[in-house]
Design a protein around this motif. Structure first.
Motif, mmCIF file in Angstrom:
data_model
loop_
_atom_site.group_PDB
_atom_site.id
_atom_site.type_symbol
_atom_site.label_atom_id
_atom_site.label_comp_id
_atom_site.label_asym_id
_atom_site.label_seq_id
_atom_site.Cartn_x
_atom_site.Cartn_y
_atom_site.Cartn_z
ATOM 1 N N PHE A 6 -11.187 56.292 10.226
ATOM 2 C CA PHE A 6 -11.621 56.524 11.601
ATOM 3 C C PHE A 6 -12.903 55.758 11.895
ATOM 4 O O PHE A 6 -13.057 55.169 12.970
ATOM 5 C CB PHE A 6 -11.823 58.024 11.823
ATOM 6 N N PHE A 9 -12.005 52.048 12.167
ATOM 7 C CA PHE A 9 -11.339 51.788 13.443
ATOM 8 C C PHE A 9 -12.346 51.857 14.594
ATOM 9 O O PHE A 9 -12.295 51.043 15.517
ATOM 10 C CB PHE A 9 -10.206 52.789 13.673
ATOM 11 N N GLY A 10 -13.277 52.794 14.535
ATOM 12 C CA GLY A 10 -14.316 52.887 15.560
ATOM 13 C C GLY A 10 -15.179 51.641 15.609
ATOM 14 O O GLY A 10 -15.534 51.156 16.682
ATOM 15 N N VAL A 13 -13.082 48.910 17.212
ATOM 16 C CA VAL A 13 -12.989 49.136 18.659
ATOM 17 C C VAL A 13 -14.296 48.738 19.333
ATOM 18 O O VAL A 13 -14.304 48.066 20.366
ATOM 19 C CB VAL A 13 -12.631 50.607 18.964
ATOM 20 N N GLY A 36 -17.852 52.730 19.619
ATOM 21 C CA GLY A 36 -16.461 52.585 19.179
ATOM 22 C C GLY A 36 -15.837 53.919 18.803
ATOM 23 O O GLY A 36 -14.677 54.192 19.140
ATOM 24 N N ILE A 37 -16.598 54.767 18.137
ATOM 25 C CA ILE A 37 -16.090 56.093 17.772
ATOM 26 C C ILE A 37 -15.855 56.937 19.017
ATOM 27 O O ILE A 37 -14.823 57.607 19.146
ATOM 28 C CB ILE A 37 -17.046 56.790 16.792
ATOM 29 N N SER A 40 -12.807 55.711 20.630
ATOM 30 C CA SER A 40 -11.636 56.129 19.863
ATOM 31 C C SER A 40 -11.280 57.579 20.150
ATOM 32 O O SER A 40 -10.101 57.934 20.262
ATOM 33 C CB SER A 40 -11.890 55.951 18.367
ATOM 34 N N GLY A 43 -9.713 57.638 23.559
ATOM 35 C CA GLY A 43 -8.374 57.060 23.461
ATOM 36 C C GLY A 43 -7.384 58.015 22.813
ATOM 37 O O GLY A 43 -6.243 58.140 23.258
ATOM 38 N N GLY A 44 -7.817 58.711 21.779
ATOM 39 C CA GLY A 44 -6.948 59.686 21.120
ATOM 40 C C GLY A 44 -6.603 60.859 22.018
ATOM 41 O O GLY A 44 -5.459 61.320 22.047
ATOM 42 N N LEU A 58 -2.589 56.717 14.746
ATOM 43 C CA LEU A 58 -2.959 55.435 15.339
ATOM 44 C C LEU A 58 -1.741 54.893 16.083
ATOM 45 O O LEU A 58 -0.693 54.677 15.494
ATOM 46 C CB LEU A 58 -3.387 54.449 14.253
ATOM 47 N N ALA A 63 -5.103 52.936 21.079
ATOM 48 C CA ALA A 63 -6.013 51.832 20.770
ATOM 49 C C ALA A 63 -6.441 51.095 22.031
ATOM 50 O O ALA A 63 -7.620 50.752 22.192
ATOM 51 C CB ALA A 63 -5.345 50.863 19.795
ATOM 52 N N ALA A 66 -8.806 53.310 23.893
ATOM 53 C CA ALA A 66 -10.069 53.366 23.154
ATOM 54 C C ALA A 66 -10.925 52.138 23.458
ATOM 55 O O ALA A 66 -12.139 52.259 23.675
ATOM 56 C CB ALA A 66 -9.791 53.471 21.654
#
Length: 88
Positions: A6, A9-10, A13, A36-37, A40, A43-44, A58, A63, A66
């Protein structure tokens, strides 16, 4: 292990959002990670609300949302930072 994924990915992003947003952003690595977090998370939530999967999965819609949310958050942070500089 999911937390590390996570965070990575953050960071991705946040980095993509900074590349999309025109102009110079005065954000360091930590600021990029935080935005980014937050993007995310937004986005989630949106992807889950639309029924495309679970919050922790994911998926492409999550994405995209996010990245869009992170770009908007960069604009908000720049707006607040600009106002604080104008006062100083």
């Amino acid at each position: 292990m999911a937390i590390i994924g996570f965070l990575v990915f953050g960071l991705v992003v946040g980095a993509v959002a900074r590349l999309i947003k025109p102009g110079r952003q005065n954000l360091g690595l930590l600021g990029t990670l935080v935005l980014g977090i937050l993007g995310s998370l937004i986005g989630g939530v949106v992807a889950t609300a639309l029924g495309t999967g679970k919050f922790t999965e994911l998926n492409i819609l999550g994405a995209i949302v996010a990245i869009i949310a992170a770009v908007l958050l960069i604009g908000v942070v720049e707006g607040f930072m600009g106002k604080s500089r104008a006062r100083a």
